[in-house]
Design a protein around this motif. Sequence first.
Motif, PDB file in Angstrom:
ATOM      1  N   HIS A 134     -34.824  -9.140 -12.584  1.00  0.00           N
ATOM      2  CA  HIS A 134     -34.494  -7.576 -12.911  1.00  0.00           C
ATOM      3  C   HIS A 134     -34.706  -6.804 -14.144  1.00  0.00           C
ATOM      4  CE1 HIS A 134     -31.639  -9.335 -10.375  1.00  0.00           C
ATOM      5  NE2 HIS A 134     -30.772  -9.864 -10.979  1.00  0.00           N
ATOM      6  N   PHE A 135     -34.654  -8.125 -15.113  1.00  0.00           N
ATOM      7  CA  PHE A 135     -35.596  -7.792 -16.244  1.00  0.00           C
ATOM      8  C   PHE A 135     -36.759  -7.124 -16.548  1.00  0.00           C
ATOM      9  CE2 PHE A 135     -31.961 -10.158 -16.617  1.00  0.00           C
ATOM     10  CZ  PHE A 135     -30.914 -10.350 -16.915  1.00  0.00           C
ATOM     11  N   PRO A 136     -36.892  -5.798 -17.351  1.00  0.00           N
ATOM     12  CA  PRO A 136     -38.452  -5.263 -17.585  1.00  0.00           C
ATOM     13  C   PRO A 136     -39.340  -6.216 -19.191  1.00  0.00           C
ATOM     14  CG  PRO A 136     -36.614  -3.990 -18.995  1.00  0.00           C
ATOM     15  CD  PRO A 136     -35.802  -4.710 -17.636  1.00  0.00           C
ATOM     16  N   ASP A 137     -38.119  -7.142 -19.726  1.00  0.00           N
ATOM     17  CA  ASP A 137     -38.999  -7.744 -21.165  1.00  0.00           C
ATOM     18  C   ASP A 137     -38.614  -9.105 -19.692  1.00  0.00           C
ATOM     19  OD1 ASP A 137     -35.865  -8.305 -21.055  1.00  0.00           O
ATOM     20  OD2 ASP A 137     -36.866 -10.415 -22.152  1.00  0.00           O
ATOM     21  N   GLY A 138     -40.410  -9.827 -19.455  1.00  0.00           N
ATOM     22  CA  GLY A 138     -40.095 -10.924 -19.127  1.00  0.00           C
ATOM     23  C   GLY A 138     -40.206 -10.675 -17.482  1.00  0.00           C
ATOM     24  N   ASN A 139     -41.096  -9.494 -17.066  1.00  0.00           N
ATOM     25  CA  ASN A 139     -40.596  -9.190 -15.696  1.00  0.00           C
ATOM     26  C   ASN A 139     -41.674 -10.365 -14.825  1.00  0.00           C
ATOM     27  OD1 ASN A 139     -40.403  -8.070 -13.077  1.00  0.00           O
ATOM     28  ND2 ASN A 139     -41.977  -6.417 -13.158  1.00  0.00           N
ATOM     29  N   VAL A 140     -40.906 -10.941 -13.707  1.00  0.00           N
ATOM     30  CA  VAL A 140     -40.969 -12.432 -13.031  1.00  0.00           C
ATOM     31  C   VAL A 140     -42.240 -11.724 -12.324  1.00  0.00           C
ATOM     32  CG1 VAL A 140     -39.686 -12.255 -11.962  1.00  0.00           C
ATOM     33  CG2 VAL A 140     -41.104 -14.536 -12.297  1.00  0.00           C
ATOM     34  N   ASN A 141     -42.504 -10.979 -11.756  1.00  0.00           N
ATOM     35  CA  ASN A 141     -43.268 -10.381 -10.774  1.00  0.00           C
ATOM     36  C   ASN A 141     -45.310  -9.773 -10.731  1.00  0.00           C
ATOM     37  OD1 ASN A 141     -41.827 -10.962  -8.252  1.00  0.00           O
ATOM     38  ND2 ASN A 141     -40.353  -8.752  -8.357  1.00  0.00           N
ATOM     39  N   GLU A 142     -44.406  -9.972 -12.436  1.00  0.00           N
ATOM     40  CA  GLU A 142     -46.082  -9.894 -13.294  1.00  0.00           C
ATOM     41  C   GLU A 142     -46.894 -11.177 -13.069  1.00  0.00           C
ATOM     42  OE1 GLU A 142     -47.839  -7.764 -14.655  1.00  0.00           O
ATOM     43  OE2 GLU A 142     -46.469  -6.486 -15.618  1.00  0.00           O
ATOM     44  N   ILE A 143     -46.895 -12.343 -12.419  1.00  0.00           N
ATOM     45  CA  ILE A 143     -47.179 -13.749 -12.586  1.00  0.00           C
ATOM     46  C   ILE A 143     -46.447 -14.090 -11.370  1.00  0.00           C
ATOM     47  CG2 ILE A 143     -47.533 -13.682 -14.994  1.00  0.00           C
ATOM     48  CD1 ILE A 143     -44.260 -16.146 -13.849  1.00  0.00           C
ATOM     49  N   THR A 144     -46.021 -14.208 -10.203  1.00  0.00           N
ATOM     50  CA  THR A 144     -45.934 -14.220  -8.537  1.00  0.00           C
ATOM     51  C   THR A 144     -46.893 -14.014  -7.330  1.00  0.00           C
ATOM     52  OG1 THR A 144     -44.190 -11.862  -8.339  1.00  0.00           O
ATOM     53  CG2 THR A 144     -42.704 -14.002  -8.751  1.00  0.00           C
ATOM     54  N   ASN A 145     -46.636 -14.266  -7.100  1.00  0.00           N
ATOM     55  CA  ASN A 145     -47.923 -15.164  -5.414  1.00  0.00           C
ATOM     56  C   ASN A 145     -47.752 -14.086  -4.835  1.00  0.00           C
ATOM     57  OD1 ASN A 145     -50.414 -15.509  -4.425  1.00  0.00           O
ATOM     58  ND2 ASN A 145     -49.523 -17.695  -4.398  1.00  0.00           N
ATOM     59  N   ALA A 146     -48.563 -12.983  -4.601  1.00  0.00           N
ATOM     60  CA  ALA A 146     -48.907 -12.054  -3.720  1.00  0.00           C
ATOM     61  C   ALA A 146     -49.508 -12.425  -2.072  1.00  0.00           C
ATOM     62  CB  ALA A 146     -49.667 -11.132  -3.887  1.00  0.00           C
ATOM     63  N   VAL A 147     -49.714 -14.164  -1.679  1.00  0.00           N
ATOM     64  CA  VAL A 147     -49.570 -14.753  -0.426  1.00  0.00           C
ATOM     65  C   VAL A 147     -48.586 -13.843  -0.192  1.00  0.00           C
ATOM     66  CG1 VAL A 147     -51.243 -16.561  -1.322  1.00  0.00           C
ATOM     67  CG2 VAL A 147     -48.927 -16.683  -0.655  1.00  0.00           C
ATOM     68  N   PHE A 148     -48.602 -13.902   1.671  1.00  0.00           N
ATOM     69  CA  PHE A 148     -47.475 -13.602   2.635  1.00  0.00           C
ATOM     70  C   PHE A 148     -47.195 -14.408   4.145  1.00  0.00           C
ATOM     71  CE2 PHE A 148     -51.011 -10.287   2.812  1.00  0.00           C
ATOM     72  CZ  PHE A 148     -50.927 -10.158   3.715  1.00  0.00           C
ATOM     73  N   ASP A 149     -46.316 -14.756   4.606  1.00  0.00           N
ATOM     74  CA  ASP A 149     -45.879 -15.038   5.882  1.00  0.00           C
ATOM     75  C   ASP A 149     -46.838 -14.822   6.747  1.00  0.00           C
ATOM     76  OD1 ASP A 149     -45.044 -14.967   8.301  1.00  0.00           O
ATOM     77  OD2 ASP A 149     -43.206 -15.428   7.176  1.00  0.00           O
ATOM     78  N   ASP A 150     -48.039 -15.213   7.421  1.00  0.00           N
ATOM     79  CA  ASP A 150     -48.698 -14.790   9.010  1.00  0.00           C
ATOM     80  C   ASP A 150     -47.401 -13.838   9.855  1.00  0.00           C
ATOM     81  OD1 ASP A 150     -50.663 -16.205   7.035  1.00  0.00           O
ATOM     82  OD2 ASP A 150     -51.193 -17.152   8.836  1.00  0.00           O
ATOM     83  N   ILE A 151     -47.211 -13.785  10.257  1.00  0.00           N
ATOM     84  CA  ILE A 151     -45.945 -12.926  11.075  1.00  0.00           C
ATOM     85  C   ILE A 151     -45.504 -11.923  10.473  1.00  0.00           C
ATOM     86  CG2 ILE A 151     -44.194 -13.205  12.930  1.00  0.00           C
ATOM     87  CD1 ILE A 151     -44.983 -16.160  12.447  1.00  0.00           C
ATOM     88  N   ALA A 152     -44.628 -11.917   8.848  1.00  0.00           N
ATOM     89  CA  ALA A 152     -43.598 -11.272   9.223  1.00  0.00           C
ATOM     90  C   ALA A 152     -44.003 -10.254   7.570  1.00  0.00           C
ATOM     91  CB  ALA A 152     -42.053 -11.262   9.027  1.00  0.00           C
ATOM     92  N   ILE A 153     -45.548 -10.896   7.379  1.00  0.00           N
ATOM     93  CA  ILE A 153     -45.994 -10.165   5.933  1.00  0.00           C
ATOM     94  C   ILE A 153     -45.070 -10.475   4.289  1.00  0.00           C
ATOM     95  CG2 ILE A 153     -47.793  -8.420   5.262  1.00  0.00           C
ATOM     96  CD1 ILE A 153     -48.288  -9.606   7.597  1.00  0.00           C
TER      97      ILE A 153
END
Length: 905
Positions: free
Chosen positions: A872-891
């Motif tokens: 939720h937070f702009p300080d330490g936005n976790v999505n800077e470091i999460t993985n963009a790999v995805f589900d092969d079916i639902a993407i």
Amino acid sequence: MTELVAKTSTVTLTINDQTVSVPKGTTLLEGARQLGLKIPTLCHLKELAPDGSCRMCVVEVEGGRKGGLVTACTAQCKDGMVIYTDSERVHDSRRFVLDLLLSNHKIDCFACVKNGDCQLQDYCMDYGVERTSFTEGKRMPCFQEDLSSPFFDYDPEKCIMCRRCSRVCQLRQGRDVLSLANRGFDTKMTPSYESSFDQSICESCGNCVAVCPTGALSEKDHKYYRKWETNRVRTTCPHCGTGCQMDLIIKGNKLVGVEPADGAANKNLLCVKGRFASYKFVGAKDRLTDPLIKRNGVFEKATWEEALDLITKKFTGIKENYGADALAGFSCSRATNEDNYVFQKMVRTVFGTNNVDNCARVCHSASVHGLAHTLGSGAMTNPIEDITTDVDMILLVGSNPTEAHPVIGAQIRQAIQKGTKIVVVDPRKIDLVKDSDIHLQIQAGTNVAFANGMMHVIIKDNLMDQQFIENKTEGYEALKQMVADYTPEKVAEICHINPDDLRQAARMYAKAEKAPIIYCLGVTEHSTGTEGVMSMSNLAMLVGKIGKSGCGVNPLRGQNNVQGACDMGCMPYDFPGYQKVNQPKVIEKFEQAWGVSLSRNKGMTSTQVLPAAAEGKVKGIYIFGEDPIVTDPDTGHVRAALENLDFLVVQELFMTETAAYADVVLPGISYAEKNGTFTNTERRVQRVRKAVEPMGQAREDYEVFCDVMTRMGYLSQYDSADEIMDEIASLVPSFGGINYARLEEGGLQWPCPTADSPGTYIMHVGQFTRGKGLFMAIPYKEAKELPDETYPYLMSTGRMLYHYNTRAMTGRTEGINQIANRSYIEINYQDAEKLGIKEGDKVKVSSRRGEIETYAAVGDRVFPNEVFMTFHFPDGNVNEITNAVFDDIAIIPEYKVCAVDICPV
């Protein structure tokens, strides 16, 4: 048969010389209300058992014992009774009660925020009690007001000890914060140990405030208005997918408050976000009010004509030079069904592509795919009320409802209080773990293995529903053969759990008569998310718990209209109503209805569009109400994709991080400024009603889309949102019987195919939507990225109670920010000790995608070598470091598993 007769037998009695027949067991209070007679109450709450403590509801029973006065809320109707609700004896009794209450009550009505909205004041006026007759001696202690809550104030000297607050907190919210302390005239309602509210376990839901009949508990914002200055508009909450009904309080053209309403999903409850963070953002000073065009890197105000002309020119040029598939649109899961329908229609008719998506892509597309494939419909099978009332046990998998869907979480707490058993399957010790019978604290990413282990035990113990399997399903033998290898010991090793706990959980679920599976993003947001959903379906079908009350497979949808955005066709492979874009008859149907040729090519998802933009294949994107820079994984790649676009349009309420990258920004309007509908997690279509006028030059979102369509050569206009719903009903079979006139009576759950259909309460009754349910034999596969020596910690992400997604709404509520104002990472105390990290220390968290800084929350909510962060937070936005790999079916991205390293700053 005896039970049926008992339930339907009636009694006849006379109340105030009127005869009435009511079902046996009806209270005198309910019987009087059937005749339209009002009996005063101060302690009564219709959702709870009668309390009978305030004595205001006394009525006279002709020939009754003890003077013939009884409390109407507790006494039951009997044949031949003669009741008087307003006799002189009744009036004298009520006047005496009010006299006693005033003897110990602070009388400052003119200064009280509840002046004109106080039940005690109203009853005193009704019964002519102007002042107390008990004037001798000091009765009222000088209790200090508690102003510590950021949302409400508590004045004990205005409390009448009705206990509504403590009863709603304990029995409905399930928190038990408030109770009586002391004795005699020193008695008062207080949080535990007479602490202040901000030092208690209070969740700030405000449900105690909502039921307080006096000014003892009052919202801080109530000081800015009085009831007689305001109007109310019934609408649907804009936060999570629960679909709570609530009343917006309006003074002039400004929202000043929210109160809970009696909706099917919430029954007069709200959470802290619904109660206190659903109105201030609407009138926030930083709302976008005019179209903006970026010139030389700087945004400048523009007219609608200038902005729409530029959009038309740029999108038309891209289409002509690079083809229709060089354009894409991201729709908004917080916007109405009507807005979403017109948006996807714009993308398909004038952009000429199926590159349209919504944020279900990054949360619940696995549910849509998985359940549609195995059951025939990708939606929650049973209603909220059905799976939280009168059930034997709940199997809660990868879901934290007390924080992500708090009103559903409260209803689960209620069920536990009434004896429902619960098995929690989650990598963290969520709040409900303390009330659970078993906590299977599996490692993140091992849902499929856990489900296969459950099925192994059920089949080995011969607890499956063989008749259900043979008559209503297919694919069982392959499943049986596959799960034979998933012994409890093997699964325990994969999931890091006790094999005996797995056995016990499987037996509990199989043997329970009513046992729903409830799951959320902990199942879907994986590279094997769709397989995880299918595994939930396998498990329920194995024991015949689909198509029945108190059972089913029930995904809790994240945002307020994620379900609706998917229903409306904001997906690259589905027209509205999940009608497939690759089926010729479906295409012909929509071509005939819309009068234009449509693309035969399946489109790209948002998680495919952005990489394509980075590669230069997608040149222009129209983003409606989404903020992918904050919400999508691997933020650096998202920025690179947006920077590489030829043209970006963002239609938004605020200047978000994504909007800052746009070439044109258009002001959108909020849920409180429009008419329409949302569809909640249980498939219930509910009204959204306009309460205030839009700010500045902002216009109806669907009107803007119509203008773009018209300027790009496709004439489009709607006079109202209900006209759009009529078009939806004509094209979507499951919405065929839905219109605004019917929705005025309350929500309708799709499928609702005809005008006389009541909607569908429980899905797949009798047979599955696809005919027979399909078992899928799914072996366990590891997550795409696991810890190693460089990145030794397994990180998962999720929500917290006080904030919602990007904080665009909740972050503009001061009280919310007072409670939760910075990011944090949950880390096990053993790891913290090894790293030299203490509670509150600043730490650096890094992955293969980048690094962020945040603050340590040390404890035992996660296992050693595992950590958790919110996004939720702009300080330490976790999505800077999460993985963009995805589900092969639902993407769908794998938000729930990535490898990180942690070190103190």
